[in-house]
Design a protein around this motif. Sequence first.
Motif, PDB file in Angstrom:
ATOM      1  N   VAL A 103     -13.528   8.556   1.848  1.00 44.90           N
ATOM      2  CA  VAL A 103     -12.474   8.593   0.858  1.00 44.90           C
ATOM      3  C   VAL A 103     -11.250   7.688   1.370  1.00 44.90           C
ATOM      4  N   LEU A 104     -10.914   7.575   2.497  1.00 44.58           N
ATOM      5  CA  LEU A 104      -9.930   6.804   3.080  1.00 44.58           C
ATOM      6  C   LEU A 104     -10.546   5.353   2.839  1.00 44.58           C
ATOM      7  N   SER A 105     -11.534   4.901   3.365  1.00 44.24           N
ATOM      8  CA  SER A 105     -12.277   3.830   3.076  1.00 44.24           C
ATOM      9  C   SER A 105     -12.070   3.258   1.709  1.00 44.24           C
ATOM     10  N   ALA A 106     -12.529   4.049   0.828  1.00 41.82           N
ATOM     11  CA  ALA A 106     -12.542   3.604  -0.591  1.00 41.82           C
ATOM     12  C   ALA A 106     -11.092   3.383  -1.073  1.00 41.82           C
ATOM     13  N   VAL A 107     -10.236   4.521  -0.471  1.00 43.68           N
ATOM     14  CA  VAL A 107      -8.814   4.148  -0.960  1.00 43.68           C
ATOM     15  C   VAL A 107      -8.022   2.851  -0.540  1.00 43.68           C
ATOM     16  N   VAL A 108      -8.670   2.449   0.799  1.00 40.05           N
ATOM     17  CA  VAL A 108      -7.981   1.091   1.393  1.00 40.05           C
ATOM     18  C   VAL A 108      -8.549   0.081   0.479  1.00 40.05           C
ATOM     19  N   LEU A 109      -9.991   0.347   0.144  1.00 36.95           N
ATOM     20  CA  LEU A 109     -10.487  -0.999  -0.584  1.00 36.95           C
ATOM     21  C   LEU A 109      -9.918  -1.007  -2.010  1.00 36.95           C
ATOM     22  N   VAL A 111      -7.123   0.623  -3.552  1.00 34.81           N
ATOM     23  CA  VAL A 111      -5.506   0.879  -3.698  1.00 34.81           C
ATOM     24  C   VAL A 111      -4.899  -0.092  -2.511  1.00 34.81           C
ATOM     25  N   VAL A 112      -5.081   0.014  -1.336  1.00 35.45           N
ATOM     26  CA  VAL A 112      -4.208  -0.435  -0.211  1.00 35.45           C
ATOM     27  C   VAL A 112      -4.414  -2.197  -0.435  1.00 35.45           C
ATOM     28  N   GLY A 113      -5.910  -2.339  -0.687  1.00 36.90           N
ATOM     29  CA  GLY A 113      -6.085  -3.926  -0.335  1.00 36.90           C
ATOM     30  C   GLY A 113      -5.422  -4.603  -1.518  1.00 36.90           C
ATOM     31  N   PRO A 114      -5.807  -4.194  -2.768  1.00 37.41           N
ATOM     32  CA  PRO A 114      -5.235  -5.034  -3.944  1.00 37.41           C
ATOM     33  C   PRO A 114      -3.611  -5.067  -3.975  1.00 37.41           C
ATOM     34  N   THR A 115      -3.024  -3.795  -3.521  1.00 41.21           N
ATOM     35  CA  THR A 115      -1.574  -3.766  -3.546  1.00 41.21           C
ATOM     36  C   THR A 115      -0.903  -4.693  -2.412  1.00 41.21           C
ATOM     37  N   ALA A 116      -1.670  -5.043  -1.336  1.00 42.70           N
ATOM     38  CA  ALA A 116      -1.399  -5.863  -0.179  1.00 42.70           C
ATOM     39  C   ALA A 116      -1.542  -7.408  -0.843  1.00 42.70           C
ATOM     40  N   LEU A 117      -2.816  -7.549  -1.581  1.00 46.52           N
ATOM     41  CA  LEU A 117      -2.890  -8.957  -2.208  1.00 46.52           C
ATOM     42  C   LEU A 117      -1.751  -9.072  -2.912  1.00 46.52           C
ATOM     43  N   TRP A 118      -1.244  -8.202  -3.999  1.00 45.74           N
ATOM     44  CA  TRP A 118      -0.181  -8.329  -4.837  1.00 45.74           C
ATOM     45  C   TRP A 118       1.032  -8.629  -4.009  1.00 45.74           C
ATOM     46  N   ALA A 119       1.408  -7.982  -2.964  1.00 45.93           N
ATOM     47  CA  ALA A 119       2.562  -8.130  -2.179  1.00 45.93           C
ATOM     48  C   ALA A 119       2.603  -9.530  -1.629  1.00 45.93           C
ATOM     49  N   GLY A 120       1.364 -10.140  -1.047  1.00 44.03           N
ATOM     50  CA  GLY A 120       1.300 -11.268  -0.534  1.00 44.03           C
ATOM     51  C   GLY A 120       1.564 -12.548  -1.501  1.00 44.03           C
TER      52      GLY A 120
END
Length: 303
Positions: A103-109, A111-120
Amino acid sequence: MKTTGRVIRKWACAAGGVWAASEVVGPLRLGGTGAERAVAVVVVAVVFTAVVLLVPMPLRRTLVRAAVRNQRRMAEEPDGGTSDWEFFATMRRHFFYVGLGMVLSAVVLTVVGPTALWAGVELSAGLGLDVDLGGGLKDLVTAGLVVAAVETVLLLVLALPVKRRRPGALRSLTGYLLCLAGLALSAVWLDGVDATGTPWLTLAVVAALFHLRFALTLTLPVPGVASLILVSANALVLWLIVSLTGLLHIDGFWPLVGTVALMWVAEWPSRLANAAAEARTNPPPPPPDPFWPDHHMPQSPLY
């Protein structure tokens, strides 16, 4: 030093993922001169790597410590007076930790990853670089998944020179290349299967996204049933990729089935290599000897 090298490798591979996403995901645009585009890729990759590594780190470390403690308890000799519920408690916790890690891996892929891309992208635009990520949430998630998928494949390439990681990386990279070959064959042979944009890059990205799926193994007593179930699961994964990203156009059910079947056949040598490696790592136990080594007496009745 090892941590620094690992972070640098992830950042370099993330930069390659950002470039690939800008080429195949239309709403992600990197404008300006070649130098400005390179700077934008570097900035976005730095933010992406930092967020993806730091945000889930506390929960990931807590989960690893809990799993290690539970494995130590599983290795201990159980008390004779424990109930069945207490006896299987460590096994239940093991499956819980495995599920929580997935579940953590899926959330990182997603949610966290797209949010990090948007922030960048936002940071790059704030620095005056010509970077834009249009579209909606679907395009944001697609771009984040593409960055993560390409980064994963490039990390496998960088792991090849490391002797202790070479066998696993080589098997995984071979599986990816065979999957890509099956996908390319489906685009050439099957009607209704077309790649958008630059075909070779789009097919490579779709194969990398497909390679992100959780590896499933299944053994059933009826021949062919396990393969049918696994092919059906792969078809579902490919359908989700096509529906979410729009990078690959598959017109109808049978072209989807044919594409998955070609990819499954192409990956067959990789599955054999993985099974052989697992057999070497975990060899089957020897058959029980019915006789005592000294007195040649049976250990139990033979009837």
